[in-house]
Design a protein around this motif. Structure first.
Motif, PDB file in Angstrom:
ATOM      1  N   ALA A  25       0.848  -1.330  -0.062  1.00  0.00           N
ATOM      2  CA  ALA A  25      -0.005  -0.073   0.000  1.00  0.00           C
ATOM      3  C   ALA A  25       0.835   1.297   0.030  1.00  0.00           C
ATOM      4  O   ALA A  25       0.678   2.040  -0.678  1.00  0.00           O
ATOM      5  N   LEU A  26       2.017   1.125   0.807  1.00  0.00           N
ATOM      6  CA  LEU A  26       2.765   2.342   0.804  1.00  0.00           C
ATOM      7  C   LEU A  26       3.574   2.605  -0.522  1.00  0.00           C
ATOM      8  O   LEU A  26       3.695   3.621  -0.972  1.00  0.00           O
ATOM      9  N   PHE A  27       4.017   1.524  -1.327  1.00  0.00           N
ATOM     10  CA  PHE A  27       4.543   1.684  -2.554  1.00  0.00           C
ATOM     11  C   PHE A  27       3.526   2.110  -3.430  1.00  0.00           C
ATOM     12  O   PHE A  27       3.939   2.898  -4.571  1.00  0.00           O
ATOM     13  N   ALA A  28       2.526   1.569  -3.477  1.00  0.00           N
ATOM     14  CA  ALA A  28       1.085   2.103  -4.436  1.00  0.00           C
ATOM     15  C   ALA A  28       1.256   3.718  -4.115  1.00  0.00           C
ATOM     16  O   ALA A  28       0.895   4.453  -5.194  1.00  0.00           O
ATOM     17  N   LEU A  29       1.034   4.100  -2.959  1.00  0.00           N
ATOM     18  CA  LEU A  29       1.155   5.569  -2.570  1.00  0.00           C
ATOM     19  C   LEU A  29       1.953   6.262  -3.187  1.00  0.00           C
ATOM     20  O   LEU A  29       2.040   7.171  -3.940  1.00  0.00           O
ATOM     21  N   PHE A  35       4.020   5.475  -5.751  1.00  0.00           N
ATOM     22  CA  PHE A  35       3.759   5.530  -7.435  1.00  0.00           C
ATOM     23  C   PHE A  35       2.993   6.536  -7.651  1.00  0.00           C
ATOM     24  O   PHE A  35       3.250   7.231  -8.727  1.00  0.00           O
ATOM     25  N   ALA A  36       1.742   6.689  -6.968  1.00  0.00           N
ATOM     26  CA  ALA A  36       0.951   7.588  -7.458  1.00  0.00           C
ATOM     27  C   ALA A  36       1.453   9.104  -7.236  1.00  0.00           C
ATOM     28  O   ALA A  36       1.341   9.972  -8.083  1.00  0.00           O
ATOM     29  N   PRO A  70      10.654   7.398 -12.606  1.00  0.00           N
ATOM     30  CA  PRO A  70      10.609   8.270 -11.163  1.00  0.00           C
ATOM     31  C   PRO A  70       9.980   7.562  -9.931  1.00  0.00           C
ATOM     32  O   PRO A  70      10.489   8.057  -8.825  1.00  0.00           O
ATOM     33  N   PHE A  71       9.359   6.681 -10.161  1.00  0.00           N
ATOM     34  CA  PHE A  71       8.842   5.881  -8.934  1.00  0.00           C
ATOM     35  C   PHE A  71       9.993   5.449  -8.312  1.00  0.00           C
ATOM     36  O   PHE A  71      10.366   5.431  -6.843  1.00  0.00           O
TER      37      PHE A  71
END
Length: 391
Positions: A34-38, A40-41, A64-65
């Motif tokens: 969940a933290l990595f998804a945030l 990435f966004a 950039p991610f």
């Protein structure tokens, strides 16, 4: 019952060692995912800080991610990984310890370079540390308490650094390993982990007096009963000696790492005096500026005071080695004359999670702390990825 139905979003409990392993793996995947998804966004939607004089390198220019995991002190670790130690300018890479960047260099030959290897090391080390933390916690708490300790280690706001190109993940792993093997009375393994910790961060050396005093306390303060096994613990200061030899060879000064701290405003000081001096320097108007240096100074001061509280709480809850480790870590940090990054340093103090887990047996308090930490963790990730100072 689904994961969403369990307290604070935890995966459901199940019995036995297999259930504990599944909980740790699932918690790591859920919370870090969940933290990595945030991240990435944010990396694709929010521009980086401008102007940004600190951005003198790019780890992943076209991605950039992944690049958002490499900021600030990452550059110093990258220099060590790429070329070793050099003395240059006011600030130099000699202030940073070699275990993490050297591992990134060696594994980088098969993992696509030191940056990719370093990120893999950080996250795998964090996962390994969670297993050690769980096993330590089970000596003092029931299974639910041990799982709370694991979750707090994942959501504690500065734990973000354990997933970046920083040494925090590896350091937490080595410290947790040393404490686990100490608890099992396997002092040789504890000494080896401690030596690795001392090669990873300067405060790793605190493990030596902490484990020594803890082992003596267990034996009724009879040095003769510990003497045959003392060489195992003496491996810890040998880790620091290895750093001295490396820097003697590369820059001609075995104490370069100590002198290098002065470039970050660190100098020897009486710890409590440093705490008082830093507190007096707080700007009372700092809330008007959400990115004021005083905001982070206040957080670091709170973290330093929190470590004193953890040390006090551990006196009646944990083995004395945990108390000595916590107290030694905060005093060593303050003896540099500053509280800079005390919040980040506290994320590698394993007793923090044990004390928190012990103090949050009430579900409402556990939920509140978990959600509060999660918000802070998300903020740390966003700030760090956008090149704002985050500790």
């Amino acid at each position: 019952m689904s994961a969403a139905d369990s307290p604070a979003g935890r995966p459901p409990a199940s019995n036995g060692a297999r259930g504990s392993v599944r909980f740790i793996l699932l918690s790591f995947l859920l919370w870090r995912g969940a933290l990595f998804a945030l991240n990435f966004a944010v990396a694709t939607a929010i521009p980086e800080r401008i102007p940004n004089p600190e951005r003198d390198y790019a780890a992943f220019p076209e991605q950039p991610f992944w690049d958002s995991f490499v900021r600030w002190d990452s550059g110093w670790y990258a220099r060590i990984a790429q070329r070793g130690y050099f003395l240059e300018g006011a600030q130099s890479d000699v202030a940073f310890f070699p275990a993490y960047p050297y591992l990134a260099r060696w594994l980088g030959s098969v993992a696509g370079g030191p940056y990719a290897a370093g990120l893999a090391i950080s996250n795998l080390a964090l996962l390994g540390a969670l297993f050690f933390i769980h096993r330590i916690a089970r000596r003092y708490l029931d299974e639910d308490g041990a799982r709370r300790a694991v979750l707090y280690a994942l959501v504690f706001p500065p734990s973000w650094f354990s997933s970046t190109f920083y040494a925090e993940g590896l350091f937490l792993f080595t410290v947790a390993g040393a404490l686990y093997f100490y608890e099992e009375d396997r002092l040789l393994a504890a000494g080896l982990c401690g030596a690795a910790a001392a090669l990873t961060r300067s405060t790793g050396i605190v493990l030596f007096p902490a484990l020594l005093l803890g082992a003596l306390h267990r034996r009724g303060w009879r040095l003769s009963s510990l003497a045959p096994r003392l060489p195992s613990l003496l491996l810890i200061p040998l880790g620091l000696s290895a750093l001295a030899l490396i820097q003697l060879d590369q820059v001609g000064d075995p104490w370069a790492w100590l002198a290098g701290q002065a470039a970050w405003g660190r100098e020897s000081a009486f710890p409590l005096l440093a705490l008082f001096r830093e507190a007096r320097s707080l700007n009372p108007a700092f809330p008007k500026d959400p990115y004021s240096v005083s905001v982070f100074l206040a957080l670091d001061l709170a973290a330093a005071l929190g470590l004193f509280a953890v040390a006090a709480a551990s006196l009646r809850r944990l083995d004395s080695a945990h108390t000595w480790l916590t107290l030694g870590t905060v005093l060593a940090a303050l003896s540099s004359g500053r509280v800079l990054s005390a919040l980040r340093f506290s994320a590698c103090v394993v007793p923090v999670y044990l004390v928190l887990a012990s103090a949050t047996r009430r579900p409402w308090l556990d939920r509140f702390l978990t959600y509060a930490f999660s918000l802070g963790l998300a903020l740390e990730a966003v700030l760090f990825g956008r090149w704002y100072w985050a500790g």
